[in-house]
Design a protein around this motif. Structure first.
Motif, mmCIF file in Angstrom:
data_model
loop_
_atom_site.group_PDB
_atom_site.id
_atom_site.type_symbol
_atom_site.label_atom_id
_atom_site.label_comp_id
_atom_site.label_asym_id
_atom_site.label_seq_id
_atom_site.Cartn_x
_atom_site.Cartn_y
_atom_site.Cartn_z
ATOM 1 N N ASN A 1 39.483 -28.242 -71.660
ATOM 2 C CA ASN A 1 39.301 -26.621 -71.599
ATOM 3 C C ASN A 1 39.462 -26.321 -70.176
ATOM 4 N N ARG A 2 39.083 -27.281 -69.324
ATOM 5 C CA ARG A 2 39.050 -26.823 -67.717
ATOM 6 C C ARG A 2 40.580 -26.869 -67.487
ATOM 7 N N SER B 1 42.439 -21.894 -67.533
ATOM 8 C CA SER B 1 41.245 -20.683 -67.888
ATOM 9 C C SER B 1 41.738 -19.850 -69.139
ATOM 10 N N THR C 1 37.879 -19.786 -78.004
ATOM 11 C CA THR C 1 38.666 -19.426 -77.127
ATOM 12 C C THR C 1 40.228 -19.088 -77.630
ATOM 13 N N SER D 1 41.868 -16.701 -68.777
ATOM 14 C CA SER D 1 42.733 -15.741 -68.718
ATOM 15 C C SER D 1 44.095 -16.181 -68.449
#
Length: 214
Positions: free
Chosen positions: A112-113, A116, A47, A118
């Protein structure tokens, strides 16, 4: 000896001087590299590296502006340069505040949630595009290795491509450091210390940016 690329000519000696000097700039600790390390610690290696694409996009834009001469105009304008510096410093302060108050009790999947990919890419992009030091790199550093007697765009394309490749490598290195630190900061209180340490460094970078002169 010269290297022929895309119809342009670049001195091989200049290229071999450029690569280590450029990589030193890529690896220098700064807000973006610090953010890559923090993202890896919070969200994982992949990520963090993917989020770094936002930074690469910003630098690609700056390289294009430098190649076309627009970045030199921005640097020469004191008011525009100050506006960029102010915006960059304020954004660093805002990120530092967010990181300082991040909820360290959340589990990794919940974290992680919470943002995002983006959103992380947007953070990297805005941090890079608002850093006037990057403008200096592309207006003062890259041109030193360009032969003015040869086509400029081809040379900027080659040097810019090498810069972006080395920048991606630097992102990966700092992300690996963040993953390694995650093993040490597995407890919530330790993650809190890490986040606040990063927040303090980001705030210090913002303050230094505000205090710096053109």
């Amino acid at each position: 000896m010269s290297l022929i690329i895309w119809g342009g000519v670049l001195e091989v000696v200049a290229l071999f001087l450029f690569i280590p000097a450029c990589f030193a700039l890529n690896l220098s600790p700064g807000p973006n590299n610090l953010m890559a390390m923090a993202n890896a610690q919070r969200f994982g290696f992949r990520t963090a590296v993917a989020a770094g694409c936002g930074r690469l996009l910003a630098f690609s834009l700056m390289i294009f502006l430098a190649a076309t001469g627009v970045a030199t105009v921005l640097y020469a304008s004191e008011k525009i340069f100050f506006a960029v510096k102010l915006a960059g410093a304020l954004y660093l302060f805002w990120l530092a505040w967010q990181l300082w108050h991040a909820d360290v009790k959340l589990q990794q999947q919940a974290s992680n949630r919470s943002m995002s990919l983006s959103g992380l890419m947007r953070q990297e992009f805005l941090m890079a595009i608002g850093n006037p030091k990057a403008i200096l790199i592309f207006t003062a550093f890259l041109p030193q290795f360009v032969n003015p007697e040869q086509p400029m765009l081809a040379q900027f394309g080659l040097l810019g491509g090498i810069f972006l490749l080395l920048e991606w490598l630097a992102i990966s290195i700092y992300a690996l450091m963040g993953v390694y630190l995650r093993q040490w900061f597995s407890r919530p209180e330790m993650r809190g210390y890490f986040n606040r340490g990063c927040a303090g460094l980001l705030a210090a970078a913002g303050a230094g940016l505000m205090a710096s002169r053109q």
